[in-house]
Design a protein around this motif. Structure first.
Motif, PDB file in Angstrom:
ATOM      1  N   ILE A   1     -42.508 -15.108   8.891  1.00 45.80           N
ATOM      2  CA  ILE A   1     -43.106 -15.813   7.756  1.00 45.80           C
ATOM      3  C   ILE A   1     -42.368 -17.137   7.589  1.00 45.80           C
ATOM      4  CG2 ILE A   1     -43.603 -15.735   5.285  1.00 45.80           C
ATOM      5  CD1 ILE A   1     -43.286 -12.579   5.619  1.00 45.80           C
ATOM      6  N   TYR A   2     -43.094 -18.220   7.728  1.00 45.78           N
ATOM      7  CA  TYR A   2     -42.545 -19.565   7.549  1.00 45.78           C
ATOM      8  C   TYR A   2     -42.928 -20.007   6.138  1.00 45.78           C
ATOM      9  CZ  TYR A   2     -42.266 -19.528  12.654  1.00 45.78           C
ATOM     10  OH  TYR A   2     -41.990 -19.202  13.957  1.00 45.78           O
ATOM     11  N   GLU A   3     -41.939 -20.245   5.300  1.00 43.43           N
ATOM     12  CA  GLU A   3     -42.180 -20.604   3.911  1.00 43.43           C
ATOM     13  C   GLU A   3     -41.689 -22.029   3.680  1.00 43.43           C
ATOM     14  OE1 GLU A   3     -42.084 -17.153   0.834  1.00 43.43           O
ATOM     15  OE2 GLU A   3     -40.222 -18.289   0.615  1.00 43.43           O
ATOM     16  N   PHE A   4     -42.638 -22.949   3.542  1.00 44.16           N
ATOM     17  CA  PHE A   4     -42.339 -24.369   3.379  1.00 44.16           C
ATOM     18  C   PHE A   4     -42.523 -24.770   1.921  1.00 44.16           C
ATOM     19  CE2 PHE A   4     -44.059 -23.816   7.666  1.00 44.16           C
ATOM     20  CZ  PHE A   4     -43.095 -24.442   8.440  1.00 44.16           C
ATOM     21  N   THR A   5     -41.564 -25.520   1.382  1.00 45.22           N
ATOM     22  CA  THR A   5     -41.684 -26.050   0.029  1.00 45.22           C
ATOM     23  C   THR A   5     -41.621 -27.571   0.113  1.00 45.22           C
ATOM     24  OG1 THR A   5     -40.563 -24.106  -0.876  1.00 45.22           O
ATOM     25  CG2 THR A   5     -40.696 -26.045  -2.298  1.00 45.22           C
ATOM     26  N   GLY A   6     -42.594 -28.216  -0.536  1.00 45.99           N
ATOM     27  CA  GLY A   6     -42.623 -29.668  -0.535  1.00 45.99           C
ATOM     28  C   GLY A   6     -43.845 -30.185  -1.259  1.00 45.99           C
ATOM     29  N   LYS A   7     -43.990 -31.493  -1.227  1.00 38.14           N
ATOM     30  CA  LYS A   7     -45.105 -32.150  -1.908  1.00 38.14           C
ATOM     31  C   LYS A   7     -46.104 -32.647  -0.869  1.00 38.14           C
ATOM     32  CE  LYS A   7     -45.824 -35.573  -5.532  1.00 38.14           C
ATOM     33  NZ  LYS A   7     -46.137 -34.761  -6.695  1.00 38.14           N
ATOM     34  N   ASP A   8     -47.363 -32.275  -1.050  1.00 42.92           N
ATOM     35  CA  ASP A   8     -48.456 -32.729  -0.177  1.00 42.92           C
ATOM     36  C   ASP A   8     -48.168 -32.479   1.308  1.00 42.92           C
ATOM     37  OD1 ASP A   8     -49.894 -33.688  -2.419  1.00 42.92           O
ATOM     38  OD2 ASP A   8     -48.742 -35.565  -2.367  1.00 42.92           O
ATOM     39  N   LEU A   9     -47.721 -31.278   1.640  1.00 39.27           N
ATOM     40  CA  LEU A   9     -47.414 -30.950   3.032  1.00 39.27           C
ATOM     41  C   LEU A   9     -48.706 -30.769   3.821  1.00 39.27           C
ATOM     42  CD1 LEU A   9     -44.497 -28.403   2.494  1.00 39.27           C
ATOM     43  CD2 LEU A   9     -44.326 -30.791   3.223  1.00 39.27           C
ATOM     44  N   SER A  10     -48.717 -31.281   5.037  1.00 34.55           N
ATOM     45  CA  SER A  10     -49.877 -31.175   5.916  1.00 34.55           C
ATOM     46  C   SER A  10     -49.855 -29.823   6.630  1.00 34.55           C
ATOM     47  CB  SER A  10     -49.850 -32.306   6.954  1.00 34.55           C
ATOM     48  OG  SER A  10     -50.718 -32.012   8.029  1.00 34.55           O
ATOM     49  N   LEU A  11     -50.830 -28.987   6.329  1.00 38.29           N
ATOM     50  CA  LEU A  11     -50.918 -27.680   6.988  1.00 38.29           C
ATOM     51  C   LEU A  11     -51.042 -27.850   8.501  1.00 38.29           C
ATOM     52  CD1 LEU A  11     -51.057 -24.604   6.907  1.00 38.29           C
ATOM     53  CD2 LEU A  11     -53.524 -24.804   6.462  1.00 38.29           C
TER      54      LEU A  11
END
Length: 140
Positions: free
Chosen positions: A94-104
């Motif tokens: 499971i890759y859990e990314f946190t950020g603003k307006d991240l490009s899937l």
């Protein structure tokens, strides 16, 4: 071909000390099986190896893509057989990314490159077990 080596030294009871890349690590068993719980068990370190390998790849790839993250976690869940020798038969990354307006799309590309081209731990495990993947995005 290059070769890597790890040597572990028995300390006492079920405890061993490993030296990996110049760093010392204690391995031990749970108290109910004769250990003193002084360090992690060997099997979860397989999950750690996969998480670390792919995580480092993904961070490196996203940096080159100029994707800025506020946080990034890799969670690896392993399913063990019931019978001895108990072994993983499936892992879920499971890759859990946190950020603003991240490009899937960029996140998927980085994960795919790690899993299919760069992560040697993943490549080795895929020869023996099923590995599944999830990508989670948390907006900050």
């Amino acid at each position: 071909m290059s070769k890597q080596q790890v040597k572990i030294n028995w300390l006492e009871k079920m405890a061993f000390e490993a030296e990996v890349n110049g760093h010392k690590l204690i391995l031990d068993a749970a108290e109910e099986v004769g250990g003193e719980n002084r360090g992690p068990r060997p099997k979860p370190l397989l999950l750690t190896a996969l998480a670390g390998c792919t995580g480092m790849d993904v961070v490196s790839i996203l940096k080159k893509m100029r994707v800025e993250l506020d946080n990034f976690d890799v969670i690896v869940e392993g399913d063990l057989t019931e019978e001895h020798p108990k072994q993983f038969y499936k892992m879920n990354v499971i890759y859990e990314f946190t950020g603003k307006d991240l490009s899937l799309e960029k996140l998927k590309k980085a994960v795919s490159l790690s899993e299919e081209r760069y992560c040697g731990v993943s490549a080795m495990f895929k020869k023996a077990i099923e590995i599944t993947t999830e990508i989670r995005i948390i907006e900050s």
